[in-house]
Scaffold this active site. Sequence first.
Site, PDB file in Angstrom:
ATOM      1  N   ASP A  30      22.081   5.125 -49.532  1.00 24.89           N
ATOM      2  CA  ASP A  30      20.746   5.007 -48.949  1.00 24.89           C
ATOM      3  C   ASP A  30      19.704   5.256 -50.040  1.00 24.89           C
ATOM      4  O   ASP A  30      19.850   6.166 -50.862  1.00 24.89           O
ATOM      5  CB  ASP A  30      20.586   6.029 -47.803  1.00 24.89           C
ATOM      6  CG  ASP A  30      19.382   5.723 -46.924  1.00 24.89           C
ATOM      7  OD1 ASP A  30      19.583   5.356 -45.756  1.00 24.89           O
ATOM      8  OD2 ASP A  30      18.238   5.852 -47.414  1.00 24.89           O
ATOM      9  N   ASN A  86      21.491   4.530 -35.273  1.00 28.36           N
ATOM     10  CA  ASN A  86      20.291   4.335 -34.451  1.00 28.36           C
ATOM     11  C   ASN A  86      20.247   2.921 -33.868  1.00 28.36           C
ATOM     12  O   ASN A  86      20.525   1.954 -34.578  1.00 28.36           O
ATOM     13  CB  ASN A  86      19.035   4.562 -35.305  1.00 28.36           C
ATOM     14  CG  ASN A  86      18.939   5.992 -35.826  1.00 28.36           C
ATOM     15  OD1 ASN A  86      19.351   6.929 -35.141  1.00 28.36           O
ATOM     16  ND2 ASN A  86      18.416   6.166 -37.030  1.00 28.36           N
ATOM     17  N   GLN A  93      15.334   3.400 -35.163  1.00 29.15           N
ATOM     18  CA  GLN A  93      15.875   2.339 -36.039  1.00 29.15           C
ATOM     19  C   GLN A  93      14.714   1.643 -36.737  1.00 29.15           C
ATOM     20  O   GLN A  93      13.722   1.266 -36.100  1.00 29.15           O
ATOM     21  CB  GLN A  93      16.680   1.317 -35.210  1.00 29.15           C
ATOM     22  CG  GLN A  93      17.383   0.281 -36.088  1.00 29.15           C
ATOM     23  CD  GLN A  93      18.251  -0.701 -35.287  1.00 29.15           C
ATOM     24  OE1 GLN A  93      18.254  -0.696 -34.057  1.00 29.15           O
ATOM     25  NE2 GLN A  93      18.978  -1.539 -36.005  1.00 29.15           N
ATOM     26  N   HIS A  99      23.807  -0.602 -38.779  1.00 24.23           N
ATOM     27  CA  HIS A  99      24.313   0.238 -39.878  1.00 24.23           C
ATOM     28  C   HIS A  99      24.704   1.605 -39.339  1.00 24.23           C
ATOM     29  O   HIS A  99      24.158   2.061 -38.325  1.00 24.23           O
ATOM     30  CB  HIS A  99      23.287   0.381 -41.007  1.00 24.23           C
ATOM     31  CG  HIS A  99      21.927   0.816 -40.552  1.00 24.23           C
ATOM     32  ND1 HIS A  99      21.031  -0.058 -39.968  1.00 24.23           N
ATOM     33  CD2 HIS A  99      21.315   2.030 -40.564  1.00 24.23           C
ATOM     34  CE1 HIS A  99      19.924   0.597 -39.666  1.00 24.23           C
ATOM     35  NE2 HIS A  99      20.073   1.860 -39.996  1.00 24.23           N
ATOM     36  N   HIS A 101      24.917   5.547 -40.621  1.00 20.95           N
ATOM     37  CA  HIS A 101      24.582   6.522 -41.669  1.00 20.95           C
ATOM     38  C   HIS A 101      25.739   7.518 -41.809  1.00 20.95           C
ATOM     39  O   HIS A 101      26.165   8.105 -40.803  1.00 20.95           O
ATOM     40  CB  HIS A 101      23.354   7.347 -41.286  1.00 20.95           C
ATOM     41  CG  HIS A 101      22.087   6.576 -41.177  1.00 20.95           C
ATOM     42  ND1 HIS A 101      21.161   6.521 -42.191  1.00 20.95           N
ATOM     43  CD2 HIS A 101      21.561   5.843 -40.163  1.00 20.95           C
ATOM     44  CE1 HIS A 101      20.117   5.793 -41.797  1.00 20.95           C
ATOM     45  NE2 HIS A 101      20.337   5.366 -40.570  1.00 20.95           N
TER      46      HIS A 101
END
Length: 136
Positions: A30, A86, A93, A99, A101
Amino acid sequence: MSDCIFCMLANGAIPTAKLYEDEHFAVILDANPASKGHALILPKEHHANLFEMPDELAAEAFILAKKIASRMKDALKCDGFNIVQNNGEAAGQTVFHFHIHIIPRYEGSERIVAWKPGTLTDDLRSEILEKFQSAE
Ligand code: 5GP
Ligand code: ZN
């Protein structure tokens, strides 16, 4: 989706440091990490959120999350993980390409996934059960 940043990152149109890659997924760091090692599991195919993911791909994504977290634990010696996924603007989001995390957590660091606990009243419990069951 030609203008989706995660499509570009997952498929190599924009270079990025990949922790892992296979036929269906790329795992990248990230850009604004919540902790050391914060990674993102990205499907190479564009799906906006969990509800748009084919079931098999969604299952594969969560199995991969487990694998990446296990390897991260050995590599970075972290003490725990928040696995966060999310769906929708209301849930925070910001990039509308599915995706997961993977957020390594370290002893003594502040809680980042937290909420103010509410109260499940009898009325609320009945309302939710009734609505959920009739939505079947
Ligand atoms: P969301 O809030 O949608 O669940 O999370 C989106 C995440 O994507 C954020 O943690 C944000 O830092 C990360 N992100 C957004 N744009 C980029 C980018 O261009 N590169 C990388 N590596 N991460 C990004
Ligand atoms: Zn995309």
